[in-house]
Design a protein around this motif. Structure first.
Motif, PDB file in Angstrom:
ATOM      1  N   MET A  20      -9.714  -3.340   3.909  1.00 33.51           N
ATOM      2  CA  MET A  20      -8.993  -4.926   3.569  1.00 33.51           C
ATOM      3  C   MET A  20      -8.837  -5.639   4.859  1.00 33.51           C
ATOM      4  SD  MET A  20      -6.381  -4.152   0.412  1.00 33.51           S
ATOM      5  CE  MET A  20      -6.173  -5.864   0.218  1.00 33.51           C
ATOM      6  N   LEU A  22      -6.707  -5.135   7.446  1.00 30.09           N
ATOM      7  CA  LEU A  22      -5.327  -5.081   7.676  1.00 30.09           C
ATOM      8  C   LEU A  22      -4.875  -4.139   8.734  1.00 30.09           C
ATOM      9  CD1 LEU A  22      -4.221  -5.411   3.734  1.00 30.09           C
ATOM     10  CD2 LEU A  22      -4.613  -7.450   5.272  1.00 30.09           C
ATOM     11  N   LYS A  44      -1.945  -9.045   9.693  1.00 26.94           N
ATOM     12  CA  LYS A  44      -3.249  -9.417   9.953  1.00 26.94           C
ATOM     13  C   LYS A  44      -2.940 -10.632  10.949  1.00 26.94           C
ATOM     14  CE  LYS A  44      -4.925 -12.046   6.004  1.00 26.94           C
ATOM     15  NZ  LYS A  44      -5.935 -12.076   5.102  1.00 26.94           N
ATOM     16  N   ILE A  48      -0.476 -11.980   6.325  1.00 29.73           N
ATOM     17  CA  ILE A  48      -0.663 -11.635   4.994  1.00 29.73           C
ATOM     18  C   ILE A  48      -0.237 -12.405   3.826  1.00 29.73           C
ATOM     19  CG2 ILE A  48       1.345  -9.938   5.323  1.00 29.73           C
ATOM     20  CD1 ILE A  48      -0.496  -7.593   4.036  1.00 29.73           C
ATOM     21  N   ASP A  49      -0.784 -12.385   2.929  1.00 33.51           N
ATOM     22  CA  ASP A  49      -0.207 -13.039   1.913  1.00 33.51           C
ATOM     23  C   ASP A  49       0.141 -12.000   0.561  1.00 33.51           C
ATOM     24  OD1 ASP A  49      -2.648 -12.471   0.149  1.00 33.51           O
ATOM     25  OD2 ASP A  49      -3.512 -14.041   1.011  1.00 33.51           O
ATOM     26  N   GLU A  51      -0.841 -11.610  -2.490  1.00 36.42           N
ATOM     27  CA  GLU A  51      -1.813 -10.875  -3.228  1.00 36.42           C
ATOM     28  C   GLU A  51      -2.404  -9.741  -2.365  1.00 36.42           C
ATOM     29  OE1 GLU A  51      -4.958 -14.042  -3.775  1.00 36.42           O
ATOM     30  OE2 GLU A  51      -3.814 -15.321  -4.971  1.00 36.42           O
ATOM     31  N   GLU A  52      -2.765  -9.686  -1.042  1.00 30.78           N
ATOM     32  CA  GLU A  52      -3.102  -8.697  -0.415  1.00 30.78           C
ATOM     33  C   GLU A  52      -1.779  -7.573  -0.402  1.00 30.78           C
ATOM     34  OE1 GLU A  52      -5.620 -10.524   3.185  1.00 30.78           O
ATOM     35  OE2 GLU A  52      -3.610 -11.250   3.114  1.00 30.78           O
ATOM     36  N   CYS A  53      -0.864  -7.770  -0.322  1.00 39.51           N
ATOM     37  CA  CYS A  53       0.343  -7.063  -0.541  1.00 39.51           C
ATOM     38  C   CYS A  53       0.302  -6.319  -1.881  1.00 39.51           C
ATOM     39  CB  CYS A  53       1.629  -7.458  -0.417  1.00 39.51           C
ATOM     40  SG  CYS A  53       2.054  -8.066   1.298  1.00 39.51           S
ATOM     41  N   GLN A  55      -2.457  -5.960  -3.977  1.00 41.19           N
ATOM     42  CA  GLN A  55      -3.652  -5.209  -4.087  1.00 41.19           C
ATOM     43  C   GLN A  55      -3.402  -3.643  -3.222  1.00 41.19           C
ATOM     44  OE1 GLN A  55      -6.755  -7.523  -1.995  1.00 41.19           O
ATOM     45  NE2 GLN A  55      -6.750  -8.663  -3.879  1.00 41.19           N
ATOM     46  N   VAL A  56      -2.720  -3.803  -2.006  1.00 40.74           N
ATOM     47  CA  VAL A  56      -2.462  -2.424  -1.416  1.00 40.74           C
ATOM     48  C   VAL A  56      -1.287  -1.843  -2.267  1.00 40.74           C
ATOM     49  CG1 VAL A  56      -1.416  -1.461   0.597  1.00 40.74           C
ATOM     50  CG2 VAL A  56      -2.851  -3.301   0.843  1.00 40.74           C
TER      51      VAL A  56
END
Length: 157
Positions: A20, A22, A44, A48-49, A51-53, A55-56
């Motif tokens: 991703m 990151l 990043k 980081i937003d 949504e990325e948190c 997903q991880v």
């Protein structure tokens, strides 16, 4: 146990964050009150937003459920390190030259174990910071291996 949990978590999350684009900043597994928390901090350059948190968190949670390395109930949190991001590696120190930082040392330098100031340089395993003592500024050189903990520090002008 917490060292093993963080090592296993790092092995699992590294490929996810790499895919991703990151940066893995830190992992901690600790008890607060009666609850255990497994926290993964990501970043990043542009931030980081949520949504990325998310997903991880989903991908990591699936892998943790699959291998089940933690035999006690815990909460998984994936987030940004925030404004007071920890500085863990030599690369972190090089990246944040020019920033205001706080550091704690394993052993005193000039009878002090805590310093706050501007990181002006990181070379040859040594962090150089400008610290203010009353009305004057002084440069202090701190060997990397003497730094127990360091993070960016928020300043208010």
């Amino acid at each position: 146990m917490s060292k093993n949990v963080t090592e296993i978590t790092e092995e699992l999350v590294r490929p996810i964050v790499k895919e991703m684009n990151l940066e893995l900043v830190d992992i901690e597994f600790k008890k607060e009150g009666k609850n255990w928390f497994l926290r993964v901090f990501l970043d990043k350059p542009e931030g980081i937003d949520i949504e990325e948190c998310g997903q991880v968190s989903e991908k990591l949670s699936e892998q943790l459920d699959e291998i089940d390395p933690i035999d006690i109930p815990y909460f998984l949190e994936v987030s940004s390190p925030g404004a007071e991001r920890p500085l863990k590696t030599k690369e972190d120190f090089k990246k944040y030259v020019g920033e205001h930082i706080y550091m704690k040392l394993y052993e005193p330098i000039e009878n002090e174990k805590e310093f706050e100031g501007t990181l002006v340089q990181f070379e040859d395993e040594t962090a150089t910071i400008d610290i203010r003592i009353k009305t004057r500024t002084k440069q202090l050189e701190v060997p990397f291996n003497k730094i127990a903990k360091a993070n960016l520090a928020v300043t208010f002008n």
